[in-house]
Design a protein around this motif. Structure first.
Motif, PDB file in Angstrom:
ATOM      1  N   VAL A  50      -6.066   1.667   0.996  1.00  0.00           N
ATOM      2  CA  VAL A  50      -5.502   0.621   0.151  1.00  0.00           C
ATOM      3  C   VAL A  50      -5.706   0.947  -1.323  1.00  0.00           C
ATOM      4  O   VAL A  50      -4.795   0.809  -2.148  1.00  0.00           O
ATOM      5  CB  VAL A  50      -6.134  -0.747   0.483  1.00  0.00           C
ATOM      6  N   SER A 110      -6.883  -6.017   3.047  1.00  0.00           N
ATOM      7  CA  SER A 110      -6.860  -4.654   3.578  1.00  0.00           C
ATOM      8  C   SER A 110      -6.713  -4.625   5.093  1.00  0.00           C
ATOM      9  O   SER A 110      -6.087  -3.717   5.654  1.00  0.00           O
ATOM     10  CB  SER A 110      -8.126  -3.898   3.158  1.00  0.00           C
ATOM     11  N   ALA A 126       0.834  -1.190   0.000  1.00  0.00           N
ATOM     12  CA  ALA A 126       0.000   0.000   0.000  1.00  0.00           C
ATOM     13  C   ALA A 126       0.874   1.247   0.000  1.00  0.00           C
ATOM     14  O   ALA A 126       1.317   1.711   1.027  1.00  0.00           O
ATOM     15  CB  ALA A 126      -0.900   0.004   1.248  1.00  0.00           C
TER      16      ALA A 126
END
Length: 211
Positions: free
Chosen positions: A60, A106, A13
């Motif tokens: 994300v 995530s 990310a």
């Protein structure tokens, strides 16, 4: 396996906005800078630490997409079956696979906020266009988890097209599942399965947010 693969989102990310060094940097510097940046963001954001689903997904989405080549990842995961899909089906597969990866991993953003990330310096030539960046995720006295990024140099900078966690390739891990779905019901069966999986993840997120 899910725990290990979940770490990939933490490291993948990258950049709320794409900084200039993300395009110009060597791949190892890119991984190191962005990994440290995202750790700092998570450690300072109480909403992320408390598991705010909407905010985590937004983070994300903003960070991972500019740095990953999902088309190549999907093509590699499909293997020989990629050619069986029409252009329209190929685009659907890319979209659904991307959504699956983002939603599935995530939550790793909050799980690994206290870990340390060590990136091994590369010894590649400046002309190289394909490389592997090797990292280790360290958690106190636990055995470090090795995570390797397969990266390619494009006109938009370095892009990740596979992640290998503790010796297991993300692309290869999905390939067996994709092959099985296509064998049982064709490309349409795989697309349907991915759509249903993503819907179940959305439903789970909504349920969690109301509890």
């Amino acid at each position: 396996m899910k725990k290990y693969l979940g770490i990939t989102v933490l490291l993948a990310a990258w950049g709320l906005v794409l900084p200039a060094w993300a395009v110009a940097s060597s791949p190892d510097t890119l991984v190191d800078n962005t990994a440290q940046e995202v750790l700092t963001i998570v450690r300072q954001d109480k909403d992320l630490q408390s598991g705010n689903t909407a905010k985590i997904l937004a983070l994300v989405e903003a960070k991972i997409l500019p740095h990953f080549n999902f088309t190549r990842m999907t093509r590699l995961a499909m293997g020989k079956n990629w050619g069986k899909a029409t252009p329209e089906q190929q685009q659907e597969l890319v979209n659904e696979f991307r959504t699956l990866l983002v939603r599935t991993y995530s939550n790793a953003l909050t799980t690994y906020k206290d870990h340390t990330i060590k990136v091994e310096p590369l010894k590649n030539n400046a002309t190289d266009t394909d490389t592997t960046v090797r990292t280790k995720v360290i958690d106190g006295g636990q055995q470090p988890v090795p995570i390797d990024y397969s990266m390619e140099k494009t006109s938009d900078g370095w892009k990740v097209y596979d992640v290998t966690v503790a010796g297991v390739s993300l692309v290869t891990n999905y390939r067996s599942t994709f092959n099985s779905q296509v064998r049982d019901g064709g490309v349409d069966k795989l697309i349907k399965t991915l759509v249903e999986k993503n819907r179940s993840l959305v439903a789970a997120d909504k349920k969690a947010s109301t509890n």
